[in-house]
Structure formats: structure tokens, C-alpha cells
Design an enzyme around this catalytic site. Structure first.
Site, PDB file in Angstrom:
ATOM      1  CG  LEU A  27      77.157  23.441  36.965  1.00 51.85           C
ATOM      2  CD1 LEU A  27      77.817  24.573  37.982  1.00 51.85           C
ATOM      3  CD2 LEU A  27      75.720  23.874  36.546  1.00 51.85           C
ATOM      4  CG  ASP A  28      77.489  22.934  29.762  1.00 51.88           C
ATOM      5  OD1 ASP A  28      77.702  24.286  30.197  1.00 51.88           O
ATOM      6  OD2 ASP A  28      76.145  22.928  29.526  1.00 51.88           O
ATOM      7  CE  LYS A  29      83.611  23.479  25.943  1.00 54.23           C
ATOM      8  NZ  LYS A  29      84.851  23.453  25.439  1.00 54.23           N
ATOM      9  CB  SER A  31      76.654  26.008  33.040  1.00 50.83           C
ATOM     10  OG  SER A  31      76.206  25.736  31.573  1.00 50.83           O
TER      11      SER A  31
END
Length: 163
Positions: A27-29, A31
Site C-alpha cells: 500500500l502506498d503512503k 493508501s
């Protein structure tokens, strides 16, 4: 991510386990949502590899209301970065909010899909990964998978490999 050269938190800053584990997905920062780790490298590989077609469901909140014509485009499938992306299921829950189920695991794929259509994703939450559901687990907290959840994951990858 497992390692982070810029000093931001990694998955292992949140999940303190002494055993060697592998994150399943990322998960990107910007999300949030379901992310799990496993000590079974083979299982992690199968869950992540596109040939197994494991579904992921996301709640996608957008900067503006969704144009009905874009729902049709999403259902037909799109080409992102010269590769096709097929949306398994779409459910519009609010004028600017959609539940999206895909098999893809490419980096930023949900954000890229909606960017291609002219939207900005303002919130992205992974709600499901295969048979596992986020439920009411709060941001920044974690729990162990139950034995039955592990069995469901194993069943998922052992019955879903595409030929």
C-alpha cells in the site's frame, strides 16, 4: 515496503514479529487498508502472482462525482502503461465513491486507472485480498490470521491458477 531509505515507517514498524515474514501486497503512503504478512514465501508468491488471479477489493473515493460514461469504460477494461487492466466488479456507493474489484497488483494501478479517466483518488482503502476481509480493524493496528483464514488463502491459490 520492507525497507525505506527516506525514514518513513515500514510495515515492520507496525508489525513486530521476530520470525522472518513476507508482506503480501503493498500500500502506498497515501493508501490504507488490508495488508498481511506471512512466513510462507510460497504462499506469498502465489497470492501476488497474476497467474493466480487473486481478487483485491478497494474503496475508491474521488475528487468529483463519477461520470456514468466512465463506469462503462471501466467495465469494458482499459489499457494502462501499455497493458490491459480488467475490472472484475464495480459498485458505485456514492456519487464520488466506487468499490472496485481487480485481479491486478501493479504498483498504483487503481490510482492510474482513475487518473487516465481524469479523476484524482482522494482516498483508497483495500477492503479485501482474496477471501480475507479488512472488517473493522483500525488503521495502524494488526491481528493474527485465524487458522481458517489461512486455510481459505491456501484453498484460493490452489484452486485458482489460470492455465
Amino acid at each position: 515496503t520492507v525497507t525505506e531509505p527516506f525514514g518513513m515507517k515500514t510495515v515492520f514498524d507496525l508489525v513486530k514479529i521476530k520470525q522472518r515474514v513476507y508482506p503480501v501486497g503493498r500500500l502506498d503512503k497515501n493508501s490504507e487498508g488490508l495488508l498481511f504478512v506471512t512466513n510462507d514465501g510460497d504462499l506469498a508468491h502465489k497470492l501476488l502472482h497474476p497467474s493466480y488471479g487473486v481478487k483485491k477489493k478497494y474503496l475508491v473515493c474521488l475528487n468529483v462525482n463519477v461520470n456514468p460514461a466512465d463506469i462503462i469504460k471501466l467495465k469494458k477494461g482499459m489499457v494502462i502503461e501499455n497493458r490491459p487492466v480488467t475490472v472484475e466488479e464495480l459498485v458505485q456507493t456514492k456519487p464520488n465513491e466506487i468499490l472496485v474489484t481487480i485481479h491486478e497488483g501493479r504498483k498504483h494501478i487503481i490510482r492510474l486507472i482513475f487518473k487516465e479517466l481524469g479523476y484524482i483518488v482522494t482516498k483508497l482503502v483495500r477492503l479485501e485480498f482474496g477471501p480475507i476481509k479488512l472488517g473493522n480493524l483500525k488503521v495502524g493496528t494488526w491481528r493474527y490470521l485465524t487458522n481458517s483464514e489461512v486455510e481459505l488463502l491456501l484453498k484460493e491459490v490452489n484452486s485458482s491458477k489460470k492455465q
